[in-house]
Design a protein around this motif. Structure first.
Motif, PDB file in Angstrom:
ATOM      1  N   TYR A 184     -11.879  25.623  -9.647  1.00  0.00           N
ATOM      2  CA  TYR A 184     -12.111  26.916  -9.389  1.00  0.00           C
ATOM      3  C   TYR A 184     -13.481  27.278  -8.303  1.00  0.00           C
ATOM      4  O   TYR A 184     -14.284  26.278  -8.552  1.00  0.00           O
ATOM      5  CB  TYR A 184     -12.253  27.830 -10.395  1.00  0.00           C
ATOM      6  CG  TYR A 184     -11.082  28.641 -11.082  1.00  0.00           C
ATOM      7  CD1 TYR A 184     -10.624  29.751 -10.725  1.00  0.00           C
ATOM      8  CD2 TYR A 184     -10.346  27.828 -12.005  1.00  0.00           C
ATOM      9  CE1 TYR A 184      -9.696  30.203 -11.035  1.00  0.00           C
ATOM     10  CE2 TYR A 184      -9.428  28.336 -12.732  1.00  0.00           C
ATOM     11  CZ  TYR A 184      -8.674  29.480 -12.198  1.00  0.00           C
ATOM     12  OH  TYR A 184      -7.903  29.969 -12.903  1.00  0.00           O
ATOM     13  N   VAL A 244     -11.776  31.923  -7.514  1.00  0.00           N
ATOM     14  CA  VAL A 244     -10.481  31.755  -6.689  1.00  0.00           C
ATOM     15  C   VAL A 244     -10.034  30.344  -7.180  1.00  0.00           C
ATOM     16  O   VAL A 244     -10.966  29.243  -6.961  1.00  0.00           O
ATOM     17  CB  VAL A 244     -10.879  31.852  -5.192  1.00  0.00           C
ATOM     18  CG1 VAL A 244      -9.343  31.728  -4.446  1.00  0.00           C
ATOM     19  CG2 VAL A 244     -11.121  33.476  -5.233  1.00  0.00           C
ATOM     20  N   SER A 245      -8.660  30.225  -7.529  1.00  0.00           N
ATOM     21  CA  SER A 245      -8.578  28.721  -7.659  1.00  0.00           C
ATOM     22  C   SER A 245      -8.555  27.861  -6.510  1.00  0.00           C
ATOM     23  O   SER A 245      -8.375  28.253  -5.335  1.00  0.00           O
ATOM     24  CB  SER A 245      -6.934  28.743  -8.115  1.00  0.00           C
ATOM     25  OG  SER A 245      -6.272  27.516  -8.356  1.00  0.00           O
ATOM     26  N   GLN A 281      -1.692  31.399  -7.555  1.00  0.00           N
ATOM     27  CA  GLN A 281      -3.141  32.258  -7.623  1.00  0.00           C
ATOM     28  C   GLN A 281      -2.679  33.515  -8.655  1.00  0.00           C
ATOM     29  O   GLN A 281      -3.395  33.854  -9.456  1.00  0.00           O
ATOM     30  CB  GLN A 281      -3.297  33.146  -6.398  1.00  0.00           C
ATOM     31  CG  GLN A 281      -3.744  32.051  -5.132  1.00  0.00           C
ATOM     32  CD  GLN A 281      -5.429  31.470  -5.450  1.00  0.00           C
ATOM     33  OE1 GLN A 281      -5.970  31.839  -6.636  1.00  0.00           O
ATOM     34  NE2 GLN A 281      -6.007  30.790  -4.753  1.00  0.00           N
ATOM     35  N   THR A 295      -3.033  32.034 -12.094  1.00  0.00           N
ATOM     36  CA  THR A 295      -4.495  31.910 -12.292  1.00  0.00           C
ATOM     37  C   THR A 295      -5.356  32.949 -12.667  1.00  0.00           C
ATOM     38  O   THR A 295      -6.285  33.167 -13.375  1.00  0.00           O
ATOM     39  CB  THR A 295      -5.143  30.831 -11.469  1.00  0.00           C
ATOM     40  OG1 THR A 295      -5.117  31.627 -10.294  1.00  0.00           O
ATOM     41  CG2 THR A 295      -4.457  29.538 -11.390  1.00  0.00           C
ATOM     42  N   GLU A 296      -5.032  34.052 -11.869  1.00  0.00           N
ATOM     43  CA  GLU A 296      -5.756  35.351 -12.101  1.00  0.00           C
ATOM     44  C   GLU A 296      -5.433  36.049 -13.093  1.00  0.00           C
ATOM     45  O   GLU A 296      -6.080  37.119 -13.622  1.00  0.00           O
ATOM     46  CB  GLU A 296      -5.494  36.113 -10.578  1.00  0.00           C
ATOM     47  CG  GLU A 296      -6.267  35.299  -9.432  1.00  0.00           C
ATOM     48  CD  GLU A 296      -6.168  35.915  -7.811  1.00  0.00           C
ATOM     49  OE1 GLU A 296      -5.511  37.259  -8.084  1.00  0.00           O
ATOM     50  OE2 GLU A 296      -6.630  35.642  -7.195  1.00  0.00           O
ATOM     51  N   ALA A 346     -10.202  29.095   0.494  1.00  0.00           N
ATOM     52  CA  ALA A 346     -10.099  30.213  -0.530  1.00  0.00           C
ATOM     53  C   ALA A 346     -11.151  31.425  -0.165  1.00  0.00           C
ATOM     54  O   ALA A 346     -11.020  32.420  -0.862  1.00  0.00           O
ATOM     55  CB  ALA A 346     -10.918  29.867  -1.736  1.00  0.00           C
ATOM     56  N   ARG A 383      -9.688  34.932   0.147  1.00  0.00           N
ATOM     57  CA  ARG A 383      -9.070  35.479  -1.331  1.00  0.00           C
ATOM     58  C   ARG A 383     -10.129  36.056  -2.024  1.00  0.00           C
ATOM     59  O   ARG A 383     -10.034  37.314  -2.661  1.00  0.00           O
ATOM     60  CB  ARG A 383      -8.353  34.428  -2.087  1.00  0.00           C
ATOM     61  CG  ARG A 383      -7.591  34.832  -3.157  1.00  0.00           C
ATOM     62  CD  ARG A 383      -6.144  35.328  -2.988  1.00  0.00           C
ATOM     63  NE  ARG A 383      -5.806  35.719  -4.348  1.00  0.00           N
ATOM     64  CZ  ARG A 383      -4.279  35.864  -4.634  1.00  0.00           C
ATOM     65  NH1 ARG A 383      -3.497  35.793  -3.317  1.00  0.00           N
ATOM     66  NH2 ARG A 383      -3.760  36.113  -5.657  1.00  0.00           N
TER      67      ARG A 383
END
Length: 413
Positions: free
Chosen positions: A209, A258-259, A266, A269-270, A303, A306
């Motif tokens: 991350y 953020v991955s 995403q 992961t979020e 990233a 994002r």
């Protein structure tokens, strides 16, 4: 730094991270040690410094100088350029024989390709058994298929960077499976066969991350309405008031994740956030033993949008929630500007599960620190339609019991 398999300080056998105790445990002699003790025994601290230095040198575009030939009895001067032959190849040092000329064909080293992606796979050698390990180009840790010992390809980090910190696993594989079964059992519409499905594909993964710090200042304008209705004996009245409301503020964000991998979506992961970063520790390969780990394949620059979008969306929500006391609120305009802070690279623990059921693959994830579980479960069509029919039957019976006594006299007459 070469790839490592951490050794037990007591017996020299491979040693792994034990999630329940948070320590390193040897499966051969049963001894347990702190991560710091294992690091010291295996020389990990110095190795991490070596990895960081190699990464910084590569990032700066510099390469280690090639020493020139040195006469016997003298020391090399690393500031001098290397001597080369007519073809530009470096000459061997004095006193060292030149390699023999090639007299025949030489078999090239094998190249392994991923047939699905066409990507060249990486090759590693197990320190315990010498077996060959084939993995993805961004693989950092895995399990040797020959001797089943855990393998950490720390040399992979030279091409990216050593994580600034990481959160070790706090949930075991058994706890992840229990969370899946508990979630499946409480869903009334899930097929019974799925509730007893075997979860063969479950893997603890350290996901890379990027963590962003920033403060976002901005303003937002809202159109707000209030309505009031009252009646007298003749009329019903409505008062409709419209207001223009503005809000401004400065909001600080710390550790917005953020991955850094494209292998996990995403959204997934979020969904398992948040992580408690106050429990993070300095990076050590010791924590990777027994788990899969990939270095990032999504650069921080990729990233960044994002992270910024997440901060701006959150800032809008904060300003919107500050506007209260109205019947309806619409945001009509907003402007936000970030002040960028620190950026860190971290490894975070995640349990990933896949269940193949009736020809379809269902993916699940669990936060390896907090146990938060997410995923979509199948719905039984029999239970779904049976439930609807049951509800409709009950409603029909209730409606019939209320209206039939009143309707029947009219029909009989």
């Amino acid at each position: 730094m070469s790839d490592v398999q951490l050794k037990c300080p007591a017996c020299g056998a491979p040693i792994n991270f034990d999630v329940p105790s948070g320590k390193m445990k040897c499966n051969f002699c049963g001894a347990t040690f702190s991560v710091e003790e294992v690091n010291q025994f295996n020389g990990i601290s110095a190795a991490n410094q070596e990895l960081n230095a190699a990464y910084q040198a590569q990032k700066a575009g510099s390469q280690p100088p090639i020493p020139p030939p040195v006469p016997p009895g003298q020391q090399a001067d690393p500031t001098l350029p290397a001597q080369t032959n007519s073809e530009g190849a470096p000459l061997p040092p004095a006193g060292v024989a030149a390699p023999a000329p090639q007299t025949g064909w030489v078999e090239p080293p094998p190249i392994y390709m991923d047939e699905a992606t066409g990507q060249q796979m990486a090759q590693f050698e197990c320190d315990s058994c010498g077996g060959e390990i084939i993995g993805s180009p961004d693989m950092v840790s895995a399990k040797c298929p020959w001797c089943n010992n855990n393998f950490v390809a720390t040399g992979q980090l030279v091409r990216t960077r050593v994580p600034d910190r990481m959160i070790p696993f706090g949930m075991t594989k058994e706890q992840a499976l229990a969370a899946f079964k508990k979630e499946a059992s409480r869903l009334k519409l899930a097929p019974n066969a799925f509730k007893h499905a075997s979860v063969d594909d479950i893997q603890g993964v350290y996901i890379p991350y990027w963590l962003y710090d920033a403060s976002v200042s901005g303003m937002a304008e809202f159109e707000c309405e209030r309505r009031k209705t009252w009646s007298d004996s003749d009329y019903t009245y409505t008062k409709h008031d419209v207001y223009q409301v503005s809000r401004s503020g400065n909001i600080a964000y710390l550790d917005v994740p953020v991955s850094g991998t494209s292998k996990v979506t995403q959204d997934l992961t979020e969904s398992i956030e948040p992580f408690d970063y106050s429990t993070s520790v300095g990076f050590s390969p010791a924590y990777l033993t027994g788990f899969m780990t990939n270095k990032y394949d999504v650069e921080a620059e990729e990233a960044n949008p994002r992270a910024l979008a997440r901060m701006k969306r959150s800032a809008k929500d904060v300003l919107r929630k500050s506007v209260t006391g109205y019947d309806n609120v619409i945001m009509t305009n907003s402007v936000f500007e970030p002040a960028f802070g620190e950026l860190e690279y971290v490894f975070l623990p995640v349990w990933l599960m896949n269940v193949d059921f009736q020809g379809k693959n269902y993916n699940y994830a669990m936060n390896g620190q907090t146990g938060k579980f997410v995923g979509t479960f199948p719905v039984s069509s029999v239970k779904y339609w049976g439930g609807l029919i049951g509800i409709a039957t009950v409603l029909a019976a209730v409606v019939g019991s209320v209206f039939i006594p009143y309707v029947m006299p009219w029909i009989l007459n």
